[in-house]
Design a protein around this motif. Structure first.
Motif, mmCIF file in Angstrom:
data_model
loop_
_atom_site.group_PDB
_atom_site.id
_atom_site.type_symbol
_atom_site.label_atom_id
_atom_site.label_comp_id
_atom_site.label_asym_id
_atom_site.label_seq_id
_atom_site.Cartn_x
_atom_site.Cartn_y
_atom_site.Cartn_z
ATOM 1 N N ASN A 53 55.345 19.159 -36.997
ATOM 2 C CA ASN A 53 55.095 20.590 -37.165
ATOM 3 C C ASN A 53 54.405 20.899 -38.488
ATOM 4 O O ASN A 53 53.637 21.848 -38.595
ATOM 5 C CB ASN A 53 56.389 21.400 -37.044
ATOM 6 N N TYR A 54 54.654 20.102 -39.504
ATOM 7 C CA TYR A 54 53.968 20.260 -40.783
ATOM 8 C C TYR A 54 52.476 19.967 -40.595
ATOM 9 O O TYR A 54 51.622 20.714 -41.082
ATOM 10 C CB TYR A 54 54.576 19.308 -41.809
ATOM 11 N N GLN A 55 52.174 18.897 -39.859
ATOM 12 C CA GLN A 55 50.779 18.556 -39.578
ATOM 13 C C GLN A 55 50.099 19.647 -38.757
ATOM 14 O O GLN A 55 48.937 19.990 -39.014
ATOM 15 C CB GLN A 55 50.704 17.220 -38.838
ATOM 16 N N GLN A 56 50.820 20.195 -37.766
ATOM 17 C CA GLN A 56 50.252 21.277 -36.957
ATOM 18 C C GLN A 56 49.990 22.506 -37.820
ATOM 19 O O GLN A 56 48.970 23.178 -37.667
ATOM 20 C CB GLN A 56 51.193 21.645 -35.802
ATOM 21 N N GLY A 57 50.899 22.802 -38.741
ATOM 22 C CA GLY A 57 50.691 23.918 -39.662
ATOM 23 C C GLY A 57 49.471 23.703 -40.543
ATOM 24 O O GLY A 57 48.680 24.620 -40.774
ATOM 25 N N ILE A 58 49.292 22.480 -41.022
ATOM 26 C CA ILE A 58 48.117 22.159 -41.837
ATOM 27 C C ILE A 58 46.840 22.376 -41.022
ATOM 28 O O ILE A 58 45.887 23.005 -41.493
ATOM 29 C CB ILE A 58 48.179 20.706 -42.345
ATOM 30 N N ALA A 59 46.823 21.872 -39.805
ATOM 31 C CA ALA A 59 45.635 22.002 -38.952
ATOM 32 C C ALA A 59 45.322 23.477 -38.686
ATOM 33 O O ALA A 59 44.166 23.902 -38.805
ATOM 34 C CB ALA A 59 45.850 21.262 -37.634
ATOM 35 N N ASP A 60 46.342 24.279 -38.369
ATOM 36 C CA ASP A 60 46.108 25.696 -38.092
ATOM 37 C C ASP A 60 45.701 26.451 -39.351
ATOM 38 O O ASP A 60 44.810 27.304 -39.318
ATOM 39 C CB ASP A 60 47.360 26.333 -37.478
ATOM 40 N N GLY A 61 46.336 26.145 -40.481
ATOM 41 C CA GLY A 61 45.969 26.798 -41.738
ATOM 42 C C GLY A 61 44.565 26.444 -42.174
ATOM 43 O O GLY A 61 43.808 27.296 -42.655
ATOM 44 N N CYS A 62 44.184 25.201 -41.973
ATOM 45 C CA CYS A 62 42.832 24.760 -42.333
ATOM 46 C C CYS A 62 41.795 25.437 -41.435
ATOM 47 O O CYS A 62 40.756 25.900 -41.912
ATOM 48 C CB CYS A 62 42.745 23.239 -42.218
ATOM 49 N N THR B 234 55.444 32.060 -33.654
ATOM 50 C CA THR B 234 56.807 31.609 -33.386
ATOM 51 C C THR B 234 57.191 30.492 -34.352
ATOM 52 O O THR B 234 58.244 30.538 -34.992
ATOM 53 C CB THR B 234 56.941 31.119 -31.931
ATOM 54 N N LEU B 235 56.334 29.478 -34.476
ATOM 55 C CA LEU B 235 56.611 28.382 -35.408
ATOM 56 C C LEU B 235 56.570 28.870 -36.857
ATOM 57 O O LEU B 235 57.402 28.480 -37.679
ATOM 58 C CB LEU B 235 55.607 27.242 -35.218
ATOM 59 N N PHE B 236 55.612 29.730 -37.175
ATOM 60 C CA PHE B 236 55.469 30.227 -38.543
ATOM 61 C C PHE B 236 56.743 30.942 -38.996
ATOM 62 O O PHE B 236 57.182 30.782 -40.132
ATOM 63 C CB PHE B 236 54.265 31.173 -38.628
ATOM 64 N N ASN B 237 57.338 31.719 -38.102
ATOM 65 C CA ASN B 237 58.526 32.494 -38.460
ATOM 66 C C ASN B 237 59.822 31.693 -38.358
ATOM 67 O O ASN B 237 60.827 32.087 -38.967
ATOM 68 C CB ASN B 237 58.629 33.736 -37.577
ATOM 69 N N ASN C 118 58.743 23.796 -41.903
ATOM 70 C CA ASN C 118 57.697 22.773 -42.015
ATOM 71 C C ASN C 118 56.347 23.337 -41.596
ATOM 72 O O ASN C 118 55.334 23.116 -42.270
ATOM 73 C CB ASN C 118 58.031 21.548 -41.159
ATOM 74 N N TYR C 119 56.296 24.033 -40.475
ATOM 75 C CA TYR C 119 55.043 24.623 -40.016
ATOM 76 C C TYR C 119 54.553 25.657 -41.030
ATOM 77 O O TYR C 119 53.375 25.685 -41.381
ATOM 78 C CB TYR C 119 55.225 25.289 -38.644
ATOM 79 N N ASN C 120 55.451 26.503 -41.498
ATOM 80 C CA ASN C 120 55.103 27.555 -42.460
ATOM 81 C C ASN C 120 54.494 26.939 -43.720
ATOM 82 O O ASN C 120 53.417 27.354 -44.167
ATOM 83 C CB ASN C 120 56.372 28.357 -42.793
ATOM 84 N N ASN C 121 55.157 25.952 -44.296
ATOM 85 C CA ASN C 121 54.644 25.298 -45.509
ATOM 86 C C ASN C 121 53.311 24.605 -45.237
ATOM 87 O O ASN C 121 52.392 24.670 -46.058
ATOM 88 C CB ASN C 121 55.659 24.287 -46.033
ATOM 89 N N GLY C 122 53.208 23.928 -44.097
ATOM 90 C CA GLY C 122 51.963 23.247 -43.742
ATOM 91 C C GLY C 122 50.815 24.218 -43.554
ATOM 92 O O GLY C 122 49.687 23.945 -43.959
#
Length: 102
Positions: free
Chosen positions: A48-57, A69-72, A76-80
Motif C-alpha cells: 500500500n505504501y508503494q501504491q500511495g507513492i505511485a498515485d502521489g507521483c 478509501t486507502l488515503f483515509n 502506509n498509503y497516506n504516507n506513500g
C-alpha cells in the motif's frame, strides 16, 4: 618565506579534499528497491505504501490520482501518497514550457 613541508602538505591535502567531492555523475544502483518514474524510494516498502507513492507521483505529474478509501484508512498509503507527490514534483511538464522549447 614559508617552510616547504607544511605548504606541500597543505596543497596535497587540499587537492585530495577537492577530488573526493567529484562524483561520476551516475545514479547509484540500489538492489531490491522500489523505483517509480525513475525515482528511487527505498527498500522493503509495503504494497500500500508503494501504491500511495505511485498515485502521489502520478498526481504530481498532472493527473490527480488517489484512493480516498486507502488515503483515509491506511497510514502506509497516506504516507506513500505524500512522499510520491513531493518526490516527483520535478517531473511535471507545464504546457507553456513545452511550447517555449519548440
Amino acid at each position: 618565506m614559508f617552510p616547504r613541508k607544511p605548504v606541500s602538505l597543505l596543497v596535497i591535502s587540499g587537492t585530495l579534499f577537492y577530488l573526493t567531492g567529484c562524483g561520476h555523475g551516475k545514479e547509484p544502483v540500489y538492489q531490491n528497491g522500489y523505483y517509480h518514474s525513475g525515482v528511487y524510494f527505498g527498500k522493503n516498502l509495503p504494497t500500500n505504501y508503494q501504491q500511495g507513492i505511485a498515485d502521489g507521483c502520478t498526481t504530481s505529474k498532472g493527473t490527480y490520482t488517489k484512493s480516498h478509501t486507502l488515503f483515509n484508512n491506511d497510514q502506509n498509503y497516506n504516507n506513500g501518497w505524500f512522499l510520491g507527490r513531493n518526490r516527483c514534483k520535478h517531473l511535471l511538464i507545464v504546457e507553456d514550457e513545452k511550447n517555449e522549447e519548440k
